[in-house]
Design a protein around this motif. Sequence first.
Motif, PDB file in Angstrom:
ATOM      1  N   ILE A   1      -2.182  -0.330  -0.124  1.00 18.62           N
ATOM      2  CA  ILE A   1      -2.480   1.027   0.348  1.00 18.62           C
ATOM      3  C   ILE A   1      -1.811   1.289   1.692  1.00 18.62           C
ATOM      4  CG2 ILE A   1      -4.354   2.538   1.136  1.00 18.62           C
ATOM      5  CD1 ILE A   1      -6.042   1.405  -1.164  1.00 18.62           C
ATOM      6  N   HIS A   2      -1.771   0.285   2.546  1.00 20.29           N
ATOM      7  CA  HIS A   2      -1.026   0.431   3.804  1.00 20.29           C
ATOM      8  C   HIS A   2       0.446   0.727   3.518  1.00 20.29           C
ATOM      9  CE1 HIS A   2      -3.446  -0.508   7.434  1.00 20.29           C
ATOM     10  NE2 HIS A   2      -4.272  -1.062   6.566  1.00 20.29           N
ATOM     11  N   ILE A   3       1.024  -0.045   2.604  1.00 20.16           N
ATOM     12  CA  ILE A   3       2.448   0.131   2.290  1.00 20.16           C
ATOM     13  C   ILE A   3       2.700   1.505   1.682  1.00 20.16           C
ATOM     14  CG2 ILE A   3       4.305  -0.662   0.757  1.00 20.16           C
ATOM     15  CD1 ILE A   3       3.088  -3.524   1.114  1.00 20.16           C
ATOM     16  N   ALA A   4       1.907   1.865   0.674  1.00 22.80           N
ATOM     17  CA  ALA A   4       2.131   3.129  -0.039  1.00 22.80           C
ATOM     18  C   ALA A   4       1.829   4.346   0.820  1.00 22.80           C
ATOM     19  CB  ALA A   4       1.287   3.158  -1.310  1.00 22.80           C
ATOM     20  N   SER A   5       1.036   4.172   1.864  1.00 18.47           N
ATOM     21  CA  SER A   5       0.760   5.297   2.766  1.00 18.47           C
ATOM     22  C   SER A   5       1.951   5.582   3.678  1.00 18.47           C
ATOM     23  CB  SER A   5      -0.481   5.010   3.625  1.00 18.47           C
ATOM     24  OG  SER A   5      -0.208   4.011   4.597  1.00 18.47           O
ATOM     25  N   ARG A   6       2.843   4.572   3.855  1.00 22.44           N
ATOM     26  CA  ARG A   6       3.980   4.713   4.768  1.00 22.44           C
ATOM     27  C   ARG A   6       5.305   4.950   4.052  1.00 22.44           C
ATOM     28  NH1 ARG A   6       3.699   0.482   9.701  1.00 22.44           N
ATOM     29  NH2 ARG A   6       1.476   0.539  10.175  1.00 22.44           N
ATOM     30  N   LYS A   7       5.462   4.312   2.886  1.00 20.68           N
ATOM     31  CA  LYS A   7       6.773   4.267   2.249  1.00 20.68           C
ATOM     32  C   LYS A   7       6.704   4.683   0.778  1.00 20.68           C
ATOM     33  CE  LYS A   7       8.888   2.584   5.889  1.00 20.68           C
ATOM     34  NZ  LYS A   7       9.955   3.327   6.588  1.00 20.68           N
ATOM     35  N   LYS A   8       7.846   5.152   0.282  1.00 19.22           N
ATOM     36  CA  LYS A   8       7.966   5.474  -1.148  1.00 19.22           C
ATOM     37  C   LYS A   8       8.327   4.190  -1.885  1.00 19.22           C
ATOM     38  CE  LYS A   8       9.331  10.276  -0.368  1.00 19.22           C
ATOM     39  NZ  LYS A   8      10.402  11.305  -0.523  1.00 19.22           N
ATOM     40  N   ALA A   9       7.364   3.298  -1.923  1.00 18.64           N
ATOM     41  CA  ALA A   9       7.531   2.002  -2.575  1.00 18.64           C
ATOM     42  C   ALA A   9       6.546   1.911  -3.737  1.00 18.64           C
ATOM     43  CB  ALA A   9       7.287   0.875  -1.578  1.00 18.64           C
ATOM     44  N   ILE A  10       6.790   0.960  -4.625  1.00  9.86           N
ATOM     45  CA  ILE A  10       5.859   0.676  -5.713  1.00  9.86           C
ATOM     46  C   ILE A  10       5.250  -0.693  -5.457  1.00  9.86           C
ATOM     47  CG2 ILE A  10       5.569   0.330  -8.187  1.00  9.86           C
ATOM     48  CD1 ILE A  10       8.016   2.089  -8.628  1.00  9.86           C
TER      49      ILE A  10
ATOM     50  N   ASN B   1      -7.134   8.318   0.154  1.00 12.16           N
ATOM     51  CA  ASN B   1      -5.972   8.257   1.034  1.00 12.16           C
ATOM     52  C   ASN B   1      -4.793   9.029   0.454  1.00 12.16           C
ATOM     53  OD1 ASN B   1      -6.966   6.100   3.050  1.00 12.16           O
ATOM     54  ND2 ASN B   1      -7.315   5.140   1.061  1.00 12.16           N
ATOM     55  N   LYS B   2      -3.993   9.586   1.336  1.00 14.42           N
ATOM     56  CA  LYS B   2      -2.773  10.284   0.943  1.00 14.42           C
ATOM     57  C   LYS B   2      -1.631   9.278   0.941  1.00 14.42           C
ATOM     58  CE  LYS B   2       0.066  14.321   2.076  1.00 14.42           C
ATOM     59  NZ  LYS B   2       0.248  15.471   3.018  1.00 14.42           N
ATOM     60  N   LEU B   3      -1.003   9.099  -0.212  1.00 13.56           N
ATOM     61  CA  LEU B   3       0.017   8.067  -0.360  1.00 13.56           C
ATOM     62  C   LEU B   3       1.386   8.661  -0.656  1.00 13.56           C
ATOM     63  CD1 LEU B   3      -1.973   5.527  -2.576  1.00 13.56           C
ATOM     64  CD2 LEU B   3      -1.894   5.672  -0.081  1.00 13.56           C
ATOM     65  N   LYS B   4       2.423   8.042  -0.094  1.00  9.57           N
ATOM     66  CA  LYS B   4       3.804   8.401  -0.403  1.00  9.57           C
ATOM     67  C   LYS B   4       4.316   7.611  -1.597  1.00  9.57           C
ATOM     68  CE  LYS B   4       5.019   9.406   4.434  1.00  9.57           C
ATOM     69  NZ  LYS B   4       5.901   9.024   5.566  1.00  9.57           N
ATOM     70  N   GLY B   5       3.872   6.366  -1.692  1.00 11.72           N
ATOM     71  CA  GLY B   5       4.309   5.500  -2.775  1.00 11.72           C
ATOM     72  C   GLY B   5       3.284   5.405  -3.883  1.00 11.72           C
ATOM     73  N   LYS B   6       3.449   4.385  -4.728  1.00 11.89           N
ATOM     74  CA  LYS B   6       2.555   4.196  -5.867  1.00 11.89           C
ATOM     75  C   LYS B   6       2.002   2.777  -5.872  1.00 11.89           C
ATOM     76  CE  LYS B   6       4.995   7.503  -8.827  1.00 11.89           C
ATOM     77  NZ  LYS B   6       5.726   7.700 -10.119  1.00 11.89           N
ATOM     78  N   ILE B   7       0.779   2.640  -6.410  1.00 13.83           N
ATOM     79  CA  ILE B   7       0.158   1.327  -6.554  1.00 13.83           C
ATOM     80  C   ILE B   7      -0.292   1.159  -7.997  1.00 13.83           C
ATOM     81  CG2 ILE B   7      -1.645  -0.249  -5.768  1.00 13.83           C
ATOM     82  CD1 ILE B   7      -1.800   1.301  -3.202  1.00 13.83           C
ATOM     83  N   VAL B   8       0.039   0.015  -8.570  1.00 13.68           N
ATOM     84  CA  VAL B   8      -0.431  -0.349  -9.903  1.00 13.68           C
ATOM     85  C   VAL B   8      -1.372  -1.538  -9.740  1.00 13.68           C
ATOM     86  CG1 VAL B   8       0.229  -1.128 -12.207  1.00 13.68           C
ATOM     87  CG2 VAL B   8       1.744   0.419 -10.927  1.00 13.68           C
ATOM     88  N   PHE B   9      -2.641  -1.350 -10.089  1.00 18.30           N
ATOM     89  CA  PHE B   9      -3.615  -2.443 -10.000  1.00 18.30           C
ATOM     90  C   PHE B   9      -3.651  -3.202 -11.313  1.00 18.30           C
ATOM     91  CE2 PHE B   9      -5.200   0.040  -6.422  1.00 18.30           C
ATOM     92  CZ  PHE B   9      -5.562  -0.958  -5.528  1.00 18.30           C
ATOM     93  N   ILE B  10      -3.663  -4.535 -11.221  1.00 15.90           N
ATOM     94  CA  ILE B  10      -3.681  -5.394 -12.400  1.00 15.90           C
ATOM     95  C   ILE B  10      -4.778  -6.440 -12.223  1.00 15.90           C
ATOM     96  CG2 ILE B  10      -2.381  -7.023 -13.822  1.00 15.90           C
ATOM     97  CD1 ILE B  10       0.171  -5.664 -12.852  1.00 15.90           C
ATOM     98  N   ASN B  11      -5.680  -6.515 -13.190  1.00 13.17           N
ATOM     99  CA  ASN B  11      -6.757  -7.504 -13.161  1.00 13.17           C
ATOM    100  C   ASN B  11      -6.342  -8.715 -13.994  1.00 13.17           C
ATOM    101  OD1 ASN B  11     -10.102  -7.704 -14.572  1.00 13.17           O
ATOM    102  ND2 ASN B  11      -9.246  -8.781 -12.829  1.00 13.17           N
ATOM    103  N   CYS B  12      -5.846  -9.743 -13.324  1.00 11.17           N
ATOM    104  CA  CYS B  12      -5.492 -10.973 -14.044  1.00 11.17           C
ATOM    105  C   CYS B  12      -5.382 -12.123 -13.061  1.00 11.17           C
ATOM    106  CB  CYS B  12      -4.204 -10.795 -14.851  1.00 11.17           C
ATOM    107  SG  CYS B  12      -2.686 -10.870 -13.899  1.00 11.17           S
TER     108      CYS B  12
END
Length: 349
Positions: free
Chosen positions: A208-217, A238-249
Amino acid sequence: MKCVKVSTKDLDKVVSILNKLIDLNCLSKTREIIRNNSTYYIPLIDECNEGIARRLGLEVIECNPRTINVKGLRVKELISKFLGSDIALHIPTSFDIIGDIALLPITEDSLKYAKVIAFYLTLIHKKIKSVYAKGAVRGFERIRELKLILGEDRTETIHKEHGLRFYVDIGKVYFNPRLATEHARIASYVNDGEIVLDMFAGIGCFGIHIASRKKAIVYAVDINPYAIFYGLKSLYLNKLKGKIVFINCDASVLDHVFRGRIFDRIIMNLPQHSLNYLPIAYNLVKNGGSIHVYIIARTEKEALDRLSNEVKKLNLKFRETRIRCVLDHAPHEYIYCIDCIGVSAMKTA
């Protein structure tokens, strides 16, 4: 106003009385305890009638204590002022605040003082609604043992960190508020367009820190389903510039989940076991990418030597390594982060 008068040299007896008054919600939060040698005058709130105190076998008298002024005081100073310095030996030197919940490192010997410590902690930090004694972290899901000391019996809260907000349940997920600076530090290295893997993401603070600052995945992986649940809830705060994919494994199968070297950056924040997963990170990071490895060690040299032994087995090289002490872990042990920059894999995936 009314005060309970206690004449004794036995500090434990005074603390026992304070614990009972706190349980009954009778101890004043606005007036000081008066201490005169071995006599204590403990102020009661107006709503607490004399009958309650007398049923406890306590003497009630008229008194006029001063208003408590907590400005600029720490808990140890406040309690020492009212009860003397002996109890100060049992007050933790530090504690964690997560949202409106406080976690105190209380030993078995200090447990009888915990309620008094918690009571005065809430006077200084008025936003705190619950105080828990924190125990050891257990299992692969890194769940912390907790014991309610004072306040609301709940473990869910919203924690703020560098302008971001996170849903947390401290009874179901691992969360360490002392990593706030580290979350922001790693995020500052990420560039737009990067693909990042957080192998042990918890509720996704790095992501979330990363995606809030950068257009990263960011792919945020954790074995604990509750961590994924609270991570997903936090996305909506939170307002995000990038995207986060959560994976439970389980991170041990990630080289089967992902094929080939696709990640520009990999975060490995599992200090006790991170080196066991280095071969998987090696299979997933691009040539020229970066791996951030967290290790428990007594010295920087020990941490670097442990990493060096593992990378030799993998025939893996880095253009540059930087090491930083992140947190104290135990007496004479620390958590270090080694930033491995510019991966050069000598064999292909």
